[in-house]
Design a protein around this motif. Sequence first.
Motif, PDB file in Angstrom:
ATOM      1  N   ILE A   7     -42.075   7.426  22.180  1.00  0.00           N
ATOM      2  CA  ILE A   7     -41.597   8.705  22.713  1.00  0.00           C
ATOM      3  C   ILE A   7     -41.519   8.611  24.232  1.00  0.00           C
ATOM      4  O   ILE A   7     -42.396   8.048  24.871  1.00  0.00           O
ATOM      5  N   ARG A   9     -40.295  11.155  27.762  1.00  0.00           N
ATOM      6  CA  ARG A   9     -39.935  12.512  28.181  1.00  0.00           C
ATOM      7  C   ARG A   9     -39.507  12.540  29.637  1.00  0.00           C
ATOM      8  O   ARG A   9     -39.981  11.754  30.446  1.00  0.00           O
ATOM      9  N   ARG A  10     -38.607  13.508  29.946  1.00  0.00           N
ATOM     10  CA  ARG A  10     -38.163  13.743  31.313  1.00  0.00           C
ATOM     11  C   ARG A  10     -37.609  15.159  31.360  1.00  0.00           C
ATOM     12  O   ARG A  10     -36.744  15.508  30.543  1.00  0.00           O
ATOM     13  N   THR A  12     -36.961  18.601  30.400  1.00  0.00           N
ATOM     14  CA  THR A  12     -37.198  19.231  29.092  1.00  0.00           C
ATOM     15  C   THR A  12     -36.632  18.385  27.958  1.00  0.00           C
ATOM     16  O   THR A  12     -36.480  18.862  26.839  1.00  0.00           O
ATOM     17  N   SER A  13     -36.307  17.125  28.221  1.00  0.00           N
ATOM     18  CA  SER A  13     -35.745  16.225  27.211  1.00  0.00           C
ATOM     19  C   SER A  13     -36.829  15.368  26.582  1.00  0.00           C
ATOM     20  O   SER A  13     -37.760  14.943  27.261  1.00  0.00           O
ATOM     21  N   THR A  14     -36.677  15.103  25.289  1.00  0.00           N
ATOM     22  CA  THR A  14     -37.588  14.229  24.561  1.00  0.00           C
ATOM     23  C   THR A  14     -36.762  13.198  23.807  1.00  0.00           C
ATOM     24  O   THR A  14     -35.810  13.556  23.111  1.00  0.00           O
ATOM     25  N   GLN A  73     -31.943  13.463  29.680  1.00  0.00           N
ATOM     26  CA  GLN A  73     -31.958  12.649  28.469  1.00  0.00           C
ATOM     27  C   GLN A  73     -31.928  11.163  28.810  1.00  0.00           C
ATOM     28  O   GLN A  73     -32.619  10.363  28.187  1.00  0.00           O
ATOM     29  N   ALA A  76     -35.364  10.265  29.847  1.00  0.00           N
ATOM     30  CA  ALA A  76     -36.253  10.225  28.680  1.00  0.00           C
ATOM     31  C   ALA A  76     -36.061   8.939  27.886  1.00  0.00           C
ATOM     32  O   ALA A  76     -37.024   8.327  27.419  1.00  0.00           O
ATOM     33  N   ARG A 104     -44.541   8.772  33.532  1.00  0.00           N
ATOM     34  CA  ARG A 104     -43.750   9.933  33.132  1.00  0.00           C
ATOM     35  C   ARG A 104     -43.470  10.760  34.371  1.00  0.00           C
ATOM     36  O   ARG A 104     -44.389  11.144  35.090  1.00  0.00           O
TER      37      ARG A 104
END
Length: 128
Positions: A7, A9-10, A12-14, A73, A76, A104
């Motif tokens: 996983i 993240r960046r 609000t993207s996963t 995205q 992420a 992150r």
Amino acid sequence: MAQANYIGRRKTSTARLYIKPGKGEFIVNKLPIEEYLPVKAMQNIATQPMNVTEFEGKYDIKVTVRGGGKSGQAGAISHALARALDGENEEVHDVLKSHGLLTRDDRMVERKKYGQPKARKKFQFSKR
């Protein structure tokens, strides 16, 4: 060897990334990365961990990414890919860490405050 799930993240993207040894296929949300991220700069951000570690063409990568915009995205995907390469090959950890790809990026949009039009902008002040 079974597929591994990582996983990233960046903003609000996963991104959920599946990696397995293969011939270099890179699929994002059931589309080739060139179609999903048509801007070359975004593709470079997403594939940066592969370029840094010189593993292009050695793994098949399938990514499911949701939330945010294309920029978030891409970040992420990059984060998930760096974690995946680190999990698959321990000797690339130092290279990825030195390029800051394992960290992150915790910067998020600042919330709007009451009595203001935006997060930091204030209404025009009038003395009289």
